[in-house]
Design a protein around this motif. Sequence first.
Motif, PDB file in Angstrom:
ATOM      1  N   GLY A  87      45.917  45.937  30.907  1.00  0.00           N
ATOM      2  CA  GLY A  87      47.381  45.969  30.814  1.00  0.00           C
ATOM      3  C   GLY A  87      47.929  44.720  30.165  1.00  0.00           C
ATOM      4  O   GLY A  87      48.667  44.799  29.180  1.00  0.00           O
ATOM      5  N   THR A  88      47.548  43.556  30.687  1.00  0.00           N
ATOM      6  CA  THR A  88      48.104  42.329  30.100  1.00  0.00           C
ATOM      7  C   THR A  88      47.679  42.181  28.648  1.00  0.00           C
ATOM      8  O   THR A  88      48.469  41.773  27.806  1.00  0.00           O
ATOM      9  N   SER A  89      46.431  42.547  28.356  1.00  0.00           N
ATOM     10  CA  SER A  89      45.990  42.339  26.979  1.00  0.00           C
ATOM     11  C   SER A  89      46.732  43.248  26.012  1.00  0.00           C
ATOM     12  O   SER A  89      47.051  42.844  24.898  1.00  0.00           O
ATOM     13  N   LEU A  90      47.016  44.488  26.460  1.00  0.00           N
ATOM     14  CA  LEU A  90      47.707  45.387  25.530  1.00  0.00           C
ATOM     15  C   LEU A  90      49.194  45.063  25.426  1.00  0.00           C
ATOM     16  O   LEU A  90      49.797  45.239  24.369  1.00  0.00           O
ATOM     17  N   VAL A  91      49.772  44.630  26.539  1.00  0.00           N
ATOM     18  CA  VAL A  91      51.218  44.407  26.511  1.00  0.00           C
ATOM     19  C   VAL A  91      51.566  43.056  25.890  1.00  0.00           C
ATOM     20  O   VAL A  91      52.570  42.931  25.194  1.00  0.00           O
ATOM     21  N   LEU A  92      50.737  42.047  26.128  1.00  0.00           N
ATOM     22  CA  LEU A  92      51.105  40.708  25.669  1.00  0.00           C
ATOM     23  C   LEU A  92      50.168  40.141  24.599  1.00  0.00           C
ATOM     24  O   LEU A  92      50.625  39.637  23.571  1.00  0.00           O
ATOM     25  N   PHE A  93      48.865  40.230  24.871  1.00  0.00           N
ATOM     26  CA  PHE A  93      47.925  39.581  23.958  1.00  0.00           C
ATOM     27  C   PHE A  93      47.979  40.211  22.560  1.00  0.00           C
ATOM     28  O   PHE A  93      48.137  39.519  21.550  1.00  0.00           O
ATOM     29  N   LEU A  94      47.852  41.550  22.530  1.00  0.00           N
ATOM     30  CA  LEU A  94      47.821  42.222  21.228  1.00  0.00           C
ATOM     31  C   LEU A  94      49.115  42.028  20.436  1.00  0.00           C
ATOM     32  O   LEU A  94      49.070  41.682  19.253  1.00  0.00           O
ATOM     33  N   PRO A  95      50.287  42.210  21.071  1.00  0.00           N
ATOM     34  CA  PRO A  95      51.508  41.908  20.317  1.00  0.00           C
ATOM     35  C   PRO A  95      51.563  40.463  19.835  1.00  0.00           C
ATOM     36  O   PRO A  95      52.051  40.198  18.728  1.00  0.00           O
ATOM     37  N   ALA A  96      51.017  39.543  20.651  1.00  0.00           N
ATOM     38  CA  ALA A  96      51.014  38.152  20.203  1.00  0.00           C
ATOM     39  C   ALA A  96      50.156  38.002  18.959  1.00  0.00           C
ATOM     40  O   ALA A  96      50.516  37.285  18.009  1.00  0.00           O
ATOM     41  N   ILE A  97      49.021  38.700  18.953  1.00  0.00           N
ATOM     42  CA  ILE A  97      48.157  38.648  17.768  1.00  0.00           C
ATOM     43  C   ILE A  97      48.898  39.204  16.555  1.00  0.00           C
ATOM     44  O   ILE A  97      48.889  38.624  15.463  1.00  0.00           O
ATOM     45  N   PHE A  98      49.553  40.356  16.778  1.00  0.00           N
ATOM     46  CA  PHE A  98      50.326  40.942  15.673  1.00  0.00           C
ATOM     47  C   PHE A  98      51.376  39.953  15.187  1.00  0.00           C
ATOM     48  O   PHE A  98      51.625  39.825  13.980  1.00  0.00           O
ATOM     49  N   TRP A  99      51.982  39.290  16.137  1.00  0.00           N
ATOM     50  CA  TRP A  99      53.050  38.356  15.772  1.00  0.00           C
ATOM     51  C   TRP A  99      52.505  37.263  14.854  1.00  0.00           C
ATOM     52  O   TRP A  99      53.085  36.970  13.803  1.00  0.00           O
ATOM     53  N   VAL A 100      51.385  36.695  15.276  1.00  0.00           N
ATOM     54  CA  VAL A 100      50.777  35.639  14.455  1.00  0.00           C
ATOM     55  C   VAL A 100      50.449  36.185  13.069  1.00  0.00           C
ATOM     56  O   VAL A 100      50.740  35.564  12.045  1.00  0.00           O
ATOM     57  N   TRP A 101      49.882  37.394  13.061  1.00  0.00           N
ATOM     58  CA  TRP A 101      49.484  37.973  11.776  1.00  0.00           C
ATOM     59  C   TRP A 101      50.705  38.223  10.887  1.00  0.00           C
ATOM     60  O   TRP A 101      50.686  37.948   9.691  1.00  0.00           O
ATOM     61  N   LEU A 102      51.775  38.753  11.506  1.00  0.00           N
ATOM     62  CA  LEU A 102      52.946  39.086  10.703  1.00  0.00           C
ATOM     63  C   LEU A 102      53.605  37.828  10.163  1.00  0.00           C
ATOM     64  O   LEU A 102      54.169  37.836   9.061  1.00  0.00           O
ATOM     65  N   GLU A 103      53.529  36.721  10.911  1.00  0.00           N
ATOM     66  CA  GLU A 103      54.177  35.494  10.439  1.00  0.00           C
ATOM     67  C   GLU A 103      53.322  34.761   9.424  1.00  0.00           C
ATOM     68  O   GLU A 103      53.852  34.160   8.494  1.00  0.00           O
ATOM     69  N   THR A 104      52.003  34.779   9.632  1.00  0.00           N
ATOM     70  CA  THR A 104      51.162  33.940   8.777  1.00  0.00           C
ATOM     71  C   THR A 104      50.306  34.735   7.819  1.00  0.00           C
ATOM     72  O   THR A 104      49.801  34.180   6.841  1.00  0.00           O
ATOM     73  N   GLY A 105      50.094  36.016   8.096  1.00  0.00           N
ATOM     74  CA  GLY A 105      49.247  36.822   7.232  1.00  0.00           C
ATOM     75  C   GLY A 105      47.768  36.564   7.431  1.00  0.00           C
ATOM     76  O   GLY A 105      46.949  37.028   6.650  1.00  0.00           O
ATOM     77  N   SER A 106      47.443  35.803   8.459  1.00  0.00           N
ATOM     78  CA  SER A 106      46.032  35.520   8.678  1.00  0.00           C
ATOM     79  C   SER A 106      45.787  35.390  10.170  1.00  0.00           C
ATOM     80  O   SER A 106      46.709  35.146  10.943  1.00  0.00           O
TER      81      SER A 106
END
Lengths: 497, 120, 482, 187
Positions: free
Chosen positions: C172-191
């Motif tokens: 639950g925590t990984s899907l709700v918070l961790f994965l969106p955080a990863i997406f966030w980093v990716w969307l901001e930096t592209g890497s």
Amino acid sequence: MNIFLDDATALVVVLPLLIAAIIAFIPSSRLAWFITIVTLVFHLSLSVELFQNFSSFGTIIYEFGNWPPPWGISFKLDGVNIGLQLLFSAFVLVTTIYSRKIFLSEIDPEDSGKAYSLWLLAIGSLNGIILTNDIFNLFVFLEISALSSISLISLGAGTNRKALLAAFNYLVIGAIGATFYVIGVGFAYAMTGTLNMNDLIIQLSQYSEGQLAIFAGMSFMLIGLMVKSAVFPLHLWLPPAYSYAPSAVSTLFAALATKAILIFFVRILYEVFSIYNGYLEIFLDYILLPLSLIAIFVGTIIAIYQNDIKKLLAYSSIAQIGYITLAFSINDNSGVLAGFVHIFNHALIKGGLFMAVGYLAISLNDRVTLESIEGYGQKYPITSYALLVCGLSLIGLPLTNGFISKLYIFQALYSNEMFLTIGLVALSSALAVIYFWKIVEKLFFSSKGYEATSEDPAIYIPIWIIALSIIYFGIFSSTIVEFSSIASESLILGGSN
Amino acid sequence: MTDFLYFWNHFAFVILMVSGLFIIITSQNYIKKIVGLAIFQTSVFVFFVSLAKIIDGTAPILNSVNNVYSNPLPHVLILTAIVVGVATSALGLAIVLQIYKNYGSVEENEIKKEELKENS
Amino acid sequence: MTNESLLILGLLTPLFAAFGSYCFKNNINVRDSFGVIGGVITFLISLKIFNGLQAEEQYVINLFTLFNGVDFLFNITPLGSIFSLVASSLWILASIYTVGYMRGAGEKNQTRFVIFYSIAIHAALAIAWSGNLLMLFIFYEILTFSTFPLVGHKQDAESQAAGRVYLSILVGTSLVLFLPAIFWVWLETGSLNFTPGGILEGKFPTEYLIFLVAMLVFGIGKAAIMPIHRWLPAAMVAPTPVSALLHAVAVVKAGVFSFLMVVVYIIGPDYLLQSKASNWLVWLSSFTILTASIIAISKDDLKARLAYSTISQLSYIILGAALATTFALKGASFHIITHALGKITLFFCAGAIYVTAHVKKISELGGLGFKTPMIFFAYTLGALSIIGVPPLIGSWSKLFLVIGSLEADFLFVAILLGISSLLNIYYLLQPVFIAFNKKNIKNINITKAPLTIWPPVITGVGCLFLFFFSNYFLNIINGVVA
Amino acid sequence: MNFLIINFFLISILLLTTFYIFKTTSLISIVALTGIFTLVCAAIYVNLDAVDVAFTEAAVGSGISTILMVMAVAKLPEGKKNQLLNLFPSIVLSVSIVIVLMLIIANLPLLGDPNAPIHLHVTPEYIKESKSIFHIPNVVTNILASYRGFDTLGETIVIFTAGLGVIVLLTSNTLNRKTKFKKKVKK
């Protein structure tokens, strides 16, 4: 071969419909199945041919009887539907291979000629829905698909009489939906005098009066299509229909029926409605977006409380359709792209899940409930692991295609700064773990022990084709993304060509 | 007054449509539901045919007397729609017969009660 | 052997071990030996990689592109090599211990247990060596799912409920918070690639960094910071080798390791330090350290007490990452090693006590120390190491953390570390005092299970021995921070 | 203007019939009323120049459909007393639909308006080409068979599908015989 090629666009629709008439009264189930397979192989090769034609020449418009639109009926094969056409052909072939043993144990062999006939009618009409460019012609296909689906669903009464109620329910609600659609067509026609999609767009951009009537017409059409594609809250027919239908039938419909209609739904949204940008924005932001979010949560939460697994999957479909419409409600390229990506991916995922559950259903000879499958992971390992793969993809874990969908949905939401929605989507995907894990726990971690049974390759090979394609498209996502970006670009940018 | 007469068809379309829906939702008898569905669909037919009418026009059969014809296209559409409607009713009736065979009733509320009993 | 093939071999060895165990499921001795052999091989590979990294060799393998800017990439960082070394070395001992424990306790479904144990080690190694954040996430999830059957191994109502808590919190925590955080980093930096010094600086809106840190620290549920710690005590129903694996080696360490990786290679310590986005986390982790220690005191069940001790110790690492100064990060990295070694000793001992004497409660330990002196000898060494008494290895990491907190002007934290050590002394050494107190002697039948006794002795002595070789680790830890 | 007055009366009869259908509980009476309903419809269509539609409605709607209904009703028990459920929500739904639709149809062209868009676009071509190409006076036939022949094919397939569905439902072994498939039906 060449004589077929000119008419390939029409043949992919007409051929299954005509073959259906031939096989309806064949007494041998094997022969009926074989003819169906041959037809669908041919269908697939035509689709591939069409795809090649499309990639070299662009949009294909096929005019029936050589009457140029808007006077005659025409099919349009453009970026929006070429990808779905290809997926559709391939998927129905796999499902038909899978369907043989399932039909044999759920339907009397003497009826299977008729069942395959209805099966082909459903396939042909759904394909017609994907391809047609005429708003009234769509209604005809909607009705063929509805009537054939209803007949197939009522065949489920061989194992559970509730299928009849589900079929009747679908008949009534479906007919209301179709009639709403026709009313919409009537309004649109009254204001423009045309039935052809492309001409409709041209006419609409010329008329400035009577916007309200056109808006109402579009709304009626959209409501009708929303009923047919089970968009919340017009989804009530779907769960019983999918869960009491014969297993192979659920597979076909869950994977493709609603998707085909959704394609036309977005066409109307983005090709026709977009002329009235103000209305479009209102519809997307204040109707479709909230409805999709509610659908996601309601579908997921009801699914959590289901004991019957086919029903559980049906409610999960409601939620997944919610994801698709959520993506479509974002009015830019990234949103529509995400919607198309999820249409492809969810078709594979839900198809695979229903296939695996269908196999469990015929081996159980009863409803598949959480209790009844305890320990079946040991009894039917091959099928169960395929189910596991599909389920993990449904949750959206990386290396499965469900993750790719999620990625693009997040990207679309992010680029539109819909952060709250991102949170809700993330939360709902975690809720999906609950209902899926209930199945996994019963399958694999139950105290009941079984010896592994030898499974039927005729069934598990199609299931694994789907499961492997789920992993393949999860790792090498470029194919699906490319199809989707062609679709979204031709929808958003090149609306009328 | 004449405006009212001109408007009467549209009004009838709305009323028919709503009463069809009303019958479908409120009536518990399956046969009556199918009849309601037929009324609901008929409302659309009336609507389309009214759209096609032109004042002083005649039926769209070419002749030498008159040059104004009512619009034939809605007629064609409605021909298809009528057939589709009857096909739907026929299938619905067949399902109702099967339901009667399996449940011994064609009243929705009774069948729902029985289903509930079976589940509990 | 090239570096790439070394890396792949290291990753595949646990899977081969799992497959081998499956193939020889009827011959239990052969089946169980796969774990040991696999452990030795991966340990040697990890060691070679560890040494190779110090010789500035590169271990990178890029298989294919997943999506724009994110590849299926393994890239061994100094921090990763530490974690893999810990995981693989303890795997050897854990699999020896598993044989003794599982047979001694007469558990069912041993084959399944061994297989998932190996898969969990595979996932841990892959986490250690992953080259970007998404790869880390993938194997993080695989680790969760592969340890679920271990947690719910007994398949009774209690362990199933525990398994559900375990899974729902972690996934639950990984899907709700961790994965969106990863997406966030990716969307901001592209890497998402792990890059020394981080990738966020200059690309990420600094005012939102605090949210990203929050999403990550709560999303990485395995790090068990309060209030996301409930899964860890719940998972205590599992057989002890699992507890040892979960709480000392693979799972919790994967959690704190992931967070450290994020701080060091994604956010970048300097950027984090400047932005002050993790100051609140210093307070939260301090709170966790104290609260978990206090709860641990109240627990009579030995494994439950150790579980809360783990929660407390993990927050040391989070604390180090949150402080983000050089010494704090060194201490955090080092603490991964020292705590793993110490805590696995304690868990091995707890399991050994259960198998030999069938005792779970601390209050019932009376007099056991005289009957099984080796176990309590090992236990004492492990406990002292965790408390941070020199000359045991645990003293190094605590020292670094204290220096780090002073470096960051958090005098309060230094004091808190002292208080926490006092609490440690109380709750970790109390069982020893009870066991060696002659007054409480009870009649307990001792079953002999030598395979469960020697692993804790080895690790316990290791705690002592490695104190003098800490330079060996410090070299590479310096490489983490540099 | 005669047609307007006739239209008014016919439509009024239609609405009245609908009301009686709603009120009646006897199934056979409902079927009879449905027959009347469709016949009135046919009359309305004739009045509105849609002779082909009227013919079809009389034959298919009033004829075949009524026969099917009578056949079905013969096998079913008499209808129960009117049991109206969901009364409140359906009244709310109906009233809101009526209001919305009334607002919308006020925007539509009035009955018989020769300048309505539908009379200006597409259709004139049909009438012109019917004269020059087909030499068949009935434009509806031309469109049905040629311009929109594909719809007609679809229509035939709809009938085929429905027929097949009815056959499956009424005669198939899966649903009707006491084979192994029947046993599983829970009674």
